[in-house]
Design a protein around this motif. Structure first.
Motif, PDB file in Angstrom:
ATOM      1  N   ASP A   1      43.592  54.292  44.802  1.00 29.44           N
ATOM      2  CA  ASP A   1      42.474  54.439  43.845  1.00 29.44           C
ATOM      3  C   ASP A   1      42.309  53.155  43.031  1.00 29.44           C
ATOM      4  N   TYR A   2      43.435  52.615  42.567  1.00 27.04           N
ATOM      5  CA  TYR A   2      43.431  51.378  41.768  1.00 27.04           C
ATOM      6  C   TYR A   2      42.965  50.201  42.621  1.00 27.04           C
ATOM      7  N   GLU A   3      43.499  50.107  43.848  1.00 25.69           N
ATOM      8  CA  GLU A   3      43.133  48.983  44.719  1.00 25.69           C
ATOM      9  C   GLU A   3      41.643  49.016  45.062  1.00 25.69           C
ATOM     10  N   GLN A   4      41.127  50.205  45.319  1.00 23.39           N
ATOM     11  CA  GLN A   4      39.690  50.320  45.626  1.00 23.39           C
ATOM     12  C   GLN A   4      38.837  49.861  44.448  1.00 23.39           C
ATOM     13  N   ALA A   5      39.244  50.230  43.234  1.00 22.84           N
ATOM     14  CA  ALA A   5      38.455  49.877  42.045  1.00 22.84           C
ATOM     15  C   ALA A   5      38.388  48.375  41.841  1.00 22.84           C
ATOM     16  N   LEU A   6      39.393  47.642  42.335  1.00 20.03           N
ATOM     17  CA  LEU A   6      39.418  46.199  42.170  1.00 20.03           C
ATOM     18  C   LEU A   6      39.064  45.460  43.465  1.00 20.03           C
ATOM     19  N   THR A   7      38.499  46.171  44.416  1.00 29.86           N
ATOM     20  CA  THR A   7      38.026  45.550  45.651  1.00 29.86           C
ATOM     21  C   THR A   7      36.546  45.221  45.490  1.00 29.86           C
ATOM     22  N   ARG A   8      36.218  43.958  45.683  1.00 26.57           N
ATOM     23  CA  ARG A   8      34.858  43.495  45.422  1.00 26.57           C
ATOM     24  C   ARG A   8      34.278  42.790  46.655  1.00 26.57           C
ATOM     25  N   GLU A   9      33.018  43.024  46.899  1.00 24.61           N
ATOM     26  CA  GLU A   9      32.323  42.291  47.960  1.00 24.61           C
ATOM     27  C   GLU A   9      31.877  40.951  47.373  1.00 24.61           C
ATOM     28  N   CYS A  10      32.389  39.871  47.920  1.00 27.67           N
ATOM     29  CA  CYS A  10      32.155  38.531  47.370  1.00 27.67           C
ATOM     30  C   CYS A  10      31.709  37.577  48.470  1.00 27.67           C
ATOM     31  N   PRO A  11      31.000  36.525  48.097  1.00 25.59           N
ATOM     32  CA  PRO A  11      30.686  35.487  49.083  1.00 25.59           C
ATOM     33  C   PRO A  11      31.965  34.827  49.591  1.00 25.59           C
TER      34      PRO A  11
END
Length: 493
Positions: free
Chosen positions: A248-258
């Protein structure tokens, strides 16, 4: 060939999740996760890609990986003294390795996020009470009356990670890592005279070399504080890591970035990065092929580690690599072996053979800690230095025999000192010959036992001397090395 199944940061939720935490306050959990999704990343895609490239150098035997730090961090240990001691020990260790191996060291700390721990049972018996197991500061409290999982602790983990990382960055960009002042790295606390003499000898040789470089103008200029330029001897790369346990924590800090343009051949390419750490690993208890952790890890672009133990079948290992690195990207996967000194001979050769046949590019590193835990006569969880280095040296030899090469080491160690300057007493043996009767003097770990400062440098000198002898063509074998025989308690052959 069938295409890869679709992936999203939340696709892991459709899979069974090992070591999952059950939160009674589901509404509170949702609120915390929503907040985490809006908070700034802790690390950047450029840093993550830089680490992946450096790990590809380790894979090609052009660098050595040092992965080290606490078994589990605690919020209370987020202090200037503790953080500086950890970084100082990692720098001291890597300095010794550089001197012997003449290779760049890739430094990854178990720091700024290593707050959760897997457990073999959901509950434990404390006196006459059965309570939920302590799962780490980002889940519940060590006090038996504070064992209910609290989602607010996830938010506290983020801010403690941010504070730790900020302090680490500050230390490393303001001269703390300068080779001109290695004696500031806690050397005054080394109790073993022989260890101190060996370290000071390395420092003196390095100081001479640096003085020479300054004399010929290779390192001229003002200090950092007086506006001087940063230099190769003034700062080092340092990366953070933790076990990717709390999805849950890892997903919240997963970002789609260039994706940084320098590493992408596709215009305007984007990818998902876990921005909580540069490097994450899958534990031995959460590596199920059809599980939520493997599903999550296959989609993030970070370099990842996989713990490999005696229960890992060779074909299972290859299938796992097929899932998490289907495109066989160099520097993407680090295999962290942790068999135990008595089992490494049986399992490591077959695992090396299977991976070589699969043509998967991997970094092999040895974790000689987790398979060698025992309980002392006084009831304390401990490890013996002898078995730790026996597994490590066996790994070095087996890789050589299998036409492979050990690329690094993963250690649980600490530079913590008390007010009198004494190290922790959690592992037996080493050059200080710590006995069972001495374990209780300063046993501080609330999780697994760690090597202390002196024992850690024992390991560094052992590895450094091996690679120095190898580099100089002295192929006598580590079993005949005086340092090895003294530290392992084995008679020389």
């Amino acid at each position: 060939m069938s295409s890869k199944p679709s992936w999203s940061p939340s696709s892991w939720t459709s899979k069974p999740v090992a070591q999952d935490v059950e939160y009674p306050d589901r509404k509170g959990l949702s609120k915390v996760l929503s907040k985490l999704e809006t908070l700034p990343p802790l690390v950047t895609p450029s840093e993550i890609e830089r680490l992946r490239y450096q790990l590809s150098l380790v894979q090609r035997n052009e660098a050595f990986l040092l992965h080290a730090g606490d078994c589990a961090e605690s919020f209370d240990a987020c202090t200037n003294e503790n953080i500086s001691a950890k970084i100082g020990l990692i720098l001291s260790f890597s300095l010794i390795l550089i001197w012997g191996a003449r290779l760049p060291i890739v430094r990854i700390g178990r720091i700024a996020g290593q707050y959760a721990k897997p457990r073999s049972s959901k509950t434990e018996q404390v006196g006459d009470r059965e309570v939920l197991s302590f799962r780490g500061d980002n889940v519940n409290g060590l006090d038996i009356d504070d064992r209910t999982p609290d989602p607010e602790r996830l938010l506290r983990a983020y801010f403690h990670s941010a504070t730790t990382l900020n302090h680490v960055r500050g230390l490393l960009t303001s001269g703390f890592a300068s080779l001109h002042q290695p004696r500031d790295w806690s050397l005054s606390h080394v109790r073993s005279p022989s260890l101190r003499n060996e370290f000071e000898s390395i420092v003196e040789d390095l100081t001479d070399a640096l003085d020479f470089s300054r004399t010929i103008g290779q390192d001229a200029g003002a200090s950092f504080e007086l506006g001087g330029a940063k230099s190769t001897v003034g700062e080092v790369d340092f990366y953070t890591s933790h076990e990717g346990l709390m999805l849950d924590y890892e997903q919240a800090l997963t970002r789609e970035c260039p994706v940084p343009k320098s590493v992408s051949s596709v215009p305007n390419e984007k990818a998902y990065y876990n921005t909580s750490a540069h490097f994450l690993w899958i534990g031995d208890r959460t590596r199920q092929l059809d599980g939520g952790h493997v599903e999550y890890f296959r989609g993030i672009k970070n370099p990842i580690g996989i713990k490999v133990g005696p229960s890992m079948q060779s074909d299972e290992l290859v299938r796992l690599l097929d899932i998490v690195n289907s495109e066989k990207v160099p520097g993407r996967v680090t295999l962290i072996t942790r068999y135990g000194a008595g089992k490494v001979e049986k399992y490591l050769p077959e695992h090396i053979k299977a991976v070589k046949l699969s043509l998967h590019p991997v970094v092999w590193i040895c974790d000689p800690m987790h398979g060698n835990t025992l309980t002392s006569n006084t009831g304390l969880k401990t490890r013996h230095f002898r078995t730790i280095i026996n597994e490590l040296t066996s790994c070095i030899r087996i890789h050589s025999e299998c036409d492979s090469r050990l690329g690094g080491v993963s250690l649980e160690f600490t530079g913590e000192l008390n007010d009198e300057g004494f190290s922790v007493t959690e592992c037996l043996g080493g050059s200080m010959e710590l006995s069972e009767e001495q374990l209780g003097l300063r046993y501080q770990s609330f999780c697994d036992p760690r090597l202390n400062f002196e024992q850690s440098l024992d390991v560094a000198f052992l590895i450094s001397k091996h690679y120095k002898d190898e580099r100089r063509g002295k192929q006598k074998g580590m079993e005949k090395d005086v340092l090895f025989t003294e530290l392992s308690g084995k008679p020389s052959s």
